[in-house]
Design an enzyme around this catalytic site. Structure first.
Site, short mmCIF file in Angstrom:
data_model
loop_
_atom_site.label_atom_id
_atom_site.label_comp_id
_atom_site.label_asym_id
_atom_site.label_seq_id
_atom_site.Cartn_x
_atom_site.Cartn_y
_atom_site.Cartn_z
CB SER A 1 -43.34 -18.76 -43.53
OG SER A 1 -42.49 -17.99 -42.70
CE1 TYR B 1 -41.75 -23.44 -41.19
CE2 TYR B 1 -40.78 -21.25 -41.06
CZ TYR B 1 -41.90 -22.07 -41.07
OH TYR B 1 -43.14 -21.52 -40.97
N1 LIG Z 1 -46.44 -19.82 -35.94
C1 LIG Z 1 -45.86 -19.02 -36.78
O1 LIG Z 1 -45.23 -18.01 -36.39
C2 LIG Z 1 -45.94 -19.25 -38.26
C3 LIG Z 1 -45.47 -18.26 -39.12
C4 LIG Z 1 -45.52 -18.49 -40.49
C5 LIG Z 1 -46.08 -19.64 -40.98
N2 LIG Z 1 -46.54 -20.59 -40.11
C6 LIG Z 1 -47.09 -21.80 -40.70
O2 LIG Z 1 -48.38 -22.05 -40.22
C7 LIG Z 1 -48.65 -23.45 -40.26
C8 LIG Z 1 -49.23 -23.87 -38.93
O3 LIG Z 1 -48.22 -23.68 -37.94
P1 LIG Z 1 -48.55 -23.37 -36.40
O4 LIG Z 1 -47.87 -22.11 -36.07
O5 LIG Z 1 -49.99 -23.54 -36.13
O6 LIG Z 1 -47.68 -24.53 -35.75
P2 LIG Z 1 -48.00 -25.75 -34.77
O7 LIG Z 1 -48.84 -25.30 -33.64
O8 LIG Z 1 -46.67 -26.36 -34.52
O9 LIG Z 1 -48.91 -26.72 -35.68
C9 LIG Z 1 -48.37 -27.46 -36.72
C10 LIG Z 1 -49.47 -28.36 -37.23
O10 LIG Z 1 -48.96 -29.10 -38.36
C11 LIG Z 1 -49.23 -30.47 -38.12
N3 LIG Z 1 -48.27 -31.35 -38.80
C12 LIG Z 1 -46.92 -31.41 -38.68
N4 LIG Z 1 -46.43 -32.38 -39.47
C13 LIG Z 1 -47.50 -32.95 -40.11
C14 LIG Z 1 -47.66 -33.99 -41.04
N5 LIG Z 1 -46.61 -34.71 -41.49
N6 LIG Z 1 -48.91 -34.28 -41.48
C15 LIG Z 1 -49.98 -33.60 -41.03
N7 LIG Z 1 -49.90 -32.62 -40.12
C16 LIG Z 1 -48.68 -32.29 -39.67
C17 LIG Z 1 -49.16 -30.63 -36.60
O11 LIG Z 1 -49.78 -31.84 -36.22
P3 LIG Z 1 -49.28 -32.69 -34.92
O12 LIG Z 1 -50.00 -32.10 -33.74
O13 LIG Z 1 -49.69 -34.08 -35.23
O14 LIG Z 1 -47.78 -32.53 -34.81
C18 LIG Z 1 -49.93 -29.38 -36.19
O15 LIG Z 1 -51.30 -29.59 -36.32
C19 LIG Z 1 -47.32 -24.12 -40.60
O16 LIG Z 1 -47.28 -24.45 -41.97
C20 LIG Z 1 -46.31 -23.04 -40.32
O17 LIG Z 1 -45.13 -23.19 -41.06
C21 LIG Z 1 -46.50 -20.42 -38.78
#
Ligand SMILES: NC(=O)c1ccc[n+]([C@@H]2O[C@H](COP(=O)([O-])OP(=O)(O)OC[C@H]3O[C@@H](n4cnc5c(N)ncnc54)[C@H](OP(=O)(O)O)[C@@H]3O)[C@@H](O)[C@H]2O)c1
Length: 243
Positions: free
Chosen positions: A128, A141
Site C-alpha cells: 500500500s 494498518y
Molecule cells: N482498496 C484499497 O484502496 C487498497 C489500497 C492499497 C492496498 N490494498 C491492499 O489490497 C489487498 C486487497 O484489498 P481489497 O481492497 O481488495 O480489500 P477487500 O475487498 O476488503 O478484500 C480483502 C481480501 O482479503 C481477504 N482476507 C482477509 N483476511 C484474510 C485472511 N486471514 N486469510 C485470507 N484472506 C483474507 C478477504 O477475504 P474474506 O472475504 O474472507 O474476508 C478478501 O478476499 C489488501 O492487502 C489491501 O491492503 C488495498
C-alpha cells in the site's frame, strides 16, 4: 527482467473479492494456464483453469495443506489483507493487522518458496502507499504494510541469487469493500489488477498501479532511498554457481 503471465501458474490470496478477484480474472485473460484462488471460504469459479484453495493466511496448517496441493507455481500474489480504523490505543488491533498483512504474507511466501525457486518465479506483495506514508485513521494498518514492504525488500535481496524476483505493489485508493465510506477518488480494482501484471511483465521492483501512486513512481525509482536499498542488497553475496 519481467515475467509474462501466459502459460504460467499463478496463486492469488484473498481471491474472492476486491483486487484479488480482479487479479484472478486478469491472470485468466492474460492466458495463465492455472490460477489458484486462495480464499477463506469455499469458492466456485466457472473457468476450469481456476483451482480453489482453502487458504486463511493466518492458519499455518491450511497454508501447508495448500502448498501440498500445488504442483508447480510461477507467480505468488500475496493480496489478502485487512484494514481497520484505530488510534493505536489497542495493542490487539495492531497484532491483528500484523497477523494477516505481515505474518500472512511471510508464511505463505515461505511455504511456496521451494516451488518458486524451482520455477525461478516471482512474488508480488500487494502492499500500500501507506507503507511509505501512514494515513492516521488507520495507523495499525499502515505499520503492518510498512513492515510488509520492508519484508519485500529483504526477500528481494535474499532471493535474487535463486532467480526469484520479489515485487511490491504500492497500491493507492482502490474502489473495494476496504475503502467503502471513504469519499475520495479511487481506481477500479480491474485497472489496478492490469497495472500490477503490467509491472510484473516489465520487471518493476515497485509497481505503482493507480493514478495516485503512479505520481510517485519516478521520484521513488530515482530517489536516494531506492539507491540505498540497491547498495545494501549488493552486500548479500550471491551463492556460488555450483553450490
Ligand atoms: N482498496 C484499497 O484502496 C487498497 C489500497 C492499497 C492496498 N490494498 C491492499 O489490497 C489487498 C486487497 O484489498 P481489497 O481492497 O481488495 O480489500 P477487500 O475487498 O476488503 O478484500 C480483502 C481480501 O482479503 C481477504 N482476507 C482477509 N483476511 C484474510 C485472511 N486471514 N486469510 C485470507 N484472506 C483474507 C478477504 O477475504 P474474506 O472475504 O474472507 O474476508 C478478501 O478476499 C489488501 O492487502 C489491501 O491492503 C488495498
Amino acid at each position: 527482467m519481467g515475467m509474462t503471465i501466459a502459460e504460467r501458474a499463478v496463486l492469488v490470496t484473498g481471491a474472492n473479492r476486491g483486487i484479488g478477484q480482479a487479479l484472478v480474472d486478469e491472470a485468466l485473460s492474460r492466458g495463465a494456464n492455472r490460477v489458484y484462488a486462495g480464499t477463506r471460504r469455499p469458492l466456485g469459479h466457472p473457468d476450469e483453469r481456476v483451482t480453489p484453495l482453502l487458504l486463511d493466511v493466518t492458519d499455518t496448517a491450511q497454508i501447508q495443506a495448500a502448498a501440498e496441493k500445488v504442483g508447480s507455481l510461477d507467480l505468488l500474489i500475496n493480496n489478502a489483507g485487512i484494514a481497520l480504523y484505530d488510534d493505536l490505543g489497542d495493542r490487539s488491533v495492531l497484532e491483528q493487522h500484523l497477523a494477516v498483512n505481515l505474518f500472512g504474507t511471510y508464511g505463505v511466501s515461505q511455504a511456496f518458496l521451494p516451488l518458486l525457486i524451482r520455477s525461478r518465479g516471482a512474488i508480488v506483495n500487494n502492499v500500500s502507499l501507506m507503507a511509505l506514508a501512514p494515513f492516521p485513521l488507520t495507523p495499525a494498518y499502515a505499520i503492518s504494510k510498512a513492515a510488509a514492504f520492508n519484508l519485500t525488500q529483504s526477500l528481494r535481496a535474499l532471493l535474487a541469487a535463486q532467480g526469484v524476483s520479489v515485487h511490491a505493489a504500492l497500491t493507492g485508493p482502490t474502489d473495494t469493500e476496504m475503502t467503502r465510506g471513504l469519499d475520495i477518488p479511487k481506481a477500479s480494482p480491474e485497472a489496478v489488477a492490469r497495472a500490477i501484471f503490467d509491472g510484473v511483465e516489465r520487471g518493476e521492483d515497485e509497481i505503482f498501479p493507480d493514478p495516485m501512486s503512479a505520481a510517485m513512481a519516478e521520484g521513488w525509482r530515482t530517489g536516494e532511498v531506492k539507491a540505498m536499498e540497491r547498495q545494501n542488497a549488493a552486500m548479500v553475496a550471491p551463492e556460488p554457481v555450483d553450490a
